[in-house]
Design a protein around this motif. Structure first.
Motif, PDB file in Angstrom:
ATOM      1  N   THR A 158      -4.470  -7.130   7.679  1.00 52.88           N
ATOM      2  CA  THR A 158      -4.449  -5.659   7.700  1.00 52.88           C
ATOM      3  C   THR A 158      -5.689  -5.119   8.426  1.00 52.88           C
ATOM      4  O   THR A 158      -6.687  -5.829   8.590  1.00 52.88           O
ATOM      5  CB  THR A 158      -4.429  -5.071   6.269  1.00 52.88           C
ATOM      6  N   PRO A 159      -5.630  -3.855   8.819  1.00 55.26           N
ATOM      7  CA  PRO A 159      -6.768  -3.256   9.528  1.00 55.26           C
ATOM      8  C   PRO A 159      -8.066  -3.304   8.720  1.00 55.26           C
ATOM      9  O   PRO A 159      -9.130  -3.613   9.272  1.00 55.26           O
ATOM     10  CB  PRO A 159      -6.330  -1.809   9.743  1.00 55.26           C
ATOM     11  N   SER A 160      -8.000  -2.998   7.427  1.00 61.05           N
ATOM     12  CA  SER A 160      -9.246  -2.979   6.657  1.00 61.05           C
ATOM     13  C   SER A 160      -9.819  -4.383   6.505  1.00 61.05           C
ATOM     14  O   SER A 160     -11.016  -4.541   6.238  1.00 61.05           O
ATOM     15  CB  SER A 160      -9.042  -2.311   5.297  1.00 61.05           C
ATOM     16  N   ALA A 184      -1.422   0.370  12.721  1.00 60.70           N
ATOM     17  CA  ALA A 184      -1.309   1.220  11.532  1.00 60.70           C
ATOM     18  C   ALA A 184      -2.410   2.283  11.601  1.00 60.70           C
ATOM     19  O   ALA A 184      -3.207   2.296  12.537  1.00 60.70           O
ATOM     20  CB  ALA A 184      -1.446   0.367  10.273  1.00 60.70           C
ATOM     21  N   MET A 185      -2.436   3.182  10.617  1.00 65.68           N
ATOM     22  CA  MET A 185      -3.389   4.294  10.674  1.00 65.68           C
ATOM     23  C   MET A 185      -4.816   3.800  10.832  1.00 65.68           C
ATOM     24  O   MET A 185      -5.621   4.362  11.568  1.00 65.68           O
ATOM     25  CB  MET A 185      -3.335   5.108   9.378  1.00 65.68           C
ATOM     26  N   ARG A 186      -5.156   2.735  10.100  1.00 65.81           N
ATOM     27  CA  ARG A 186      -6.536   2.247  10.107  1.00 65.81           C
ATOM     28  C   ARG A 186      -6.787   1.215  11.181  1.00 65.81           C
ATOM     29  O   ARG A 186      -7.887   0.706  11.300  1.00 65.81           O
ATOM     30  CB  ARG A 186      -6.864   1.640   8.738  1.00 65.81           C
ATOM     31  N   CYS A 239      -9.166   1.263   3.196  1.00 62.76           N
ATOM     32  CA  CYS A 239      -7.939   1.388   2.412  1.00 62.76           C
ATOM     33  C   CYS A 239      -8.146   1.088   0.935  1.00 62.76           C
ATOM     34  O   CYS A 239      -7.259   1.293   0.128  1.00 62.76           O
ATOM     35  CB  CYS A 239      -6.867   0.520   3.038  1.00 62.76           C
ATOM     36  N   CYS A 245       0.831  -1.197   0.000  1.00 63.14           N
ATOM     37  CA  CYS A 245       0.000   0.000   0.000  1.00 63.14           C
ATOM     38  C   CYS A 245       0.870   1.254   0.000  1.00 63.14           C
ATOM     39  O   CYS A 245       1.975   1.247   0.544  1.00 63.14           O
ATOM     40  CB  CYS A 245      -0.882  -0.031   1.237  1.00 63.14           C
ATOM     41  N   LEU A 277      -2.423  -4.220  12.688  1.00 63.33           N
ATOM     42  CA  LEU A 277      -1.761  -4.891  11.558  1.00 63.33           C
ATOM     43  C   LEU A 277      -0.863  -5.995  12.119  1.00 63.33           C
ATOM     44  O   LEU A 277      -0.088  -5.755  13.036  1.00 63.33           O
ATOM     45  CB  LEU A 277      -0.914  -3.867  10.785  1.00 63.33           C
ATOM     46  N   HIS A 300       3.907  -1.406   7.333  1.00 67.71           N
ATOM     47  CA  HIS A 300       4.250  -2.751   6.862  1.00 67.71           C
ATOM     48  C   HIS A 300       5.755  -2.971   7.001  1.00 67.71           C
ATOM     49  O   HIS A 300       6.208  -4.062   7.345  1.00 67.71           O
ATOM     50  CB  HIS A 300       3.811  -2.940   5.405  1.00 67.71           C
ATOM     51  N   ILE A 306      -0.261   4.266   1.231  1.00 66.24           N
ATOM     52  CA  ILE A 306      -0.638   5.240   2.273  1.00 66.24           C
ATOM     53  C   ILE A 306      -0.241   4.756   3.666  1.00 66.24           C
ATOM     54  O   ILE A 306      -0.178   5.545   4.594  1.00 66.24           O
ATOM     55  CB  ILE A 306      -2.148   5.576   2.192  1.00 66.24           C
ATOM     56  N   CYS A 307       0.049   3.458   3.833  1.00 66.29           N
ATOM     57  CA  CYS A 307       0.438   2.965   5.169  1.00 66.29           C
ATOM     58  C   CYS A 307       1.740   2.184   5.070  1.00 66.29           C
ATOM     59  O   CYS A 307       1.977   1.265   5.846  1.00 66.29           O
ATOM     60  CB  CYS A 307      -0.660   2.101   5.769  1.00 66.29           C
TER      61      CYS A 307
END
Ligand code: NFE
Length: 449
Positions: free
Chosen positions: A384-386, A361-363, A429, A45, A366, A52, A47-48
């Protein structure tokens, strides 16, 4: 991202939310050098990315018995911190704010999502200016990322063992200069803006709440072993410690070769587009069978910090306050850097092993799980968060927090603006667009996320 919403009498009865892109990183990573993991996984990704990089570094370090020097840990926190700041600025101003104010009649504000704008033309004008100012400030956040990460996104500085960048007074001052502009903007513009939205759209502080279950795996590890974000689970107001062994993933309604709920160590990721019940590429992570909400609101709930509500603007408020918390912590991390001291230690205890890397992570939460044999990756899994927020249905038919949050939502606007406001509050995301299919009139509504 595809949202299929079923409405009856103007109320969303049920929704299916799908991701139409296959990620496939688990296969890409097999057989590669463990030391390359931050470089590959950051490409998941844009944006994050740094998160990772650090999650994979933690996993490899645990597997191979590596120790990161204090300067290395702090540098990574500064890189991740600046990455969070650019994300929170961009998500709030560029992705979410346009749901609540009317921008000028030029792209990217056109076509306007009509309806339910409660601001005066002067207030619209003020938020339009803040929208453009935020771009400048978020660029400063990426520039700060570049000071210690080499470049942004996909920073080169993050590696197993620490960070490749040396620390000197010039870099500290450059980072601090960017950070001061960001902190000033957060305090003087962003916090007043989110509070203004909460005042003008009070029901959205509560509308779109999740299922009451929250996760934080802990984030921003500091040299004394403490974390800026604590870890924990909240199930219907009850706080519990977080334990990795209670995590499972399953693929009952996702396009994968079928397995039951299984821990990431045993998991395989074999795509199969012919699954009869499949509707998405997103698997279904669960914690003791529960779907959980992750992200800034979840972190605040787990940390027992102030929140203003569990709904869409409640999430935005927590995100903005978190930006302030991170920027203030970064000021302190800068003080703790020791110019000239080592930032990386590449000594390994063994060439084979298993390791887990958790970061917030932002969302949201993770996790990376890696098995390494003679320096090469045998097995890799990522949640992942999403994936937590927008999982597929599980074998018991339980839905994700994201699907849950728009059930029961009363819809008055043809573009399903109410649902868009709630969906975007999770900061999903999936880039590009949400396609809303109006089953009755057989038309697809494309709405920016
Ligand atoms: Ni594509 Fe990410 C974050 C990770 S996915 S943005 O935050 O990991 O939810």
């Amino acid at each position: 991202m595809l949202v299929e919403a079923h409405l009856e009498n103007g109320v969303i009865q049920d929704a299916l939310i799908a991701d139409t892109l296959y990620r496939g990183f688990e296969q890409i990573l097999e057989g590669r050098s463990a030391f390359d993991m931050p470089y590959y996984t950051q490409r998941i990704c844009g944006i994050c990315s740094s998160l990772h990089g650090v999650a994979s570094s933690f996993a490899v370090e645990q597997a191979l018995g590596m120790t990161v020097p204090p300067n290395g840990l702090i540098l990574r926190n500064l890189i991740m911190g600046s990455d969070f700041l650019q994300n929170h600025l961009r998500h709030f101003y560029l992705m979410s704010m346009p749901d609540y104010f009317k921008g000028p009649d030029i792209p990217p504000f056109t076509p306007h999502l009509e309806g339910d704008i409660r601001l005066t033309p002067q207030e619209d004008q003020r938020l339009t200016e803040h929208y453009f100012n935020s771009i400048e400030i978020s660029r400063n956040a990426h520039a700060a990322f570049g000071v210690f990460g080499g470049k942004a996104p996909h920073g080169h500085g993050i590696v197993p063992g620490g960070c490749t960048m040396h620390v000197d007074a010039d870099k500290i001052n450059r980072y601090r200069g960017y950070l001061i502009t960001i902190l000033e903007f957060i305090n003087n513009v962003m916090i007043p803006d989110v509070e203004f939205l909460a005042e003008r759209y009070p029901e959205y502080v509560y509308l779109g709440k999740g299922n009451g279950n929250f996760l934080s795996v802990g984030g921003f590890t500091q040299p004394d072993g403490s974390t800026l974000f604590p870890h924990g689970i909240v199930l219907q107001d009850n706080h519990h410690p977080f334990e990795d062994r209670f995590i499972t993933e399953e693929v009952t309604t996702a396009w994968y070769e079928q397995t039951g709920p299984i821990h990431p160590w045993q998991e395989k990721t074999v795509p199969d587009k012919n699954q009869p019940q499949g509707y998405t590429w997103i698997k279904a992570p669960r914690y003791q069978g529960h779907a959980l909400e992750v992200g800034p609101l979840a972190r605040a709930v787990v940390a027992k910090e102030k929140i203003i509500g569990y709904g869409a603007i409640g999430r935005h408020w927590s995100r903005v306050m978190e930006a302030k918390k991170i920027a203030e912590a970064a000021m302190i991390w800068l003080e703790r850097l020791v110019p000239g001291a080592e930032t990386i230690n590449t000594k390994v205890e063994q060439e084979s092993g298993m390791g887990i890397g958790y970061v917030e992570a932002m969302r949201g939460s993770l996790g990376h799980w890696v098995k390494i044999t003679k320096g090469r990756v045998d097995h890799y899994q990522i949640i992942t968060p999403s994936t937590w927020n927008y999982s597929s249905r599980d074998e018991k038919g339980n839905c994700s927090v994201g699907e849950f949050s728009i059930r029961g939502l009363k819809i008055e606007h043809p573009e399903l603006k109410e649902a868009g406001r709630v969906i975007r509050s999770f900061d999903p995301c999936f880039s590009c667009s949400v396609h809303l299919i109006d089953g009755e009139r057989l038309r697809t509504l494309n709405v920016r996320v």
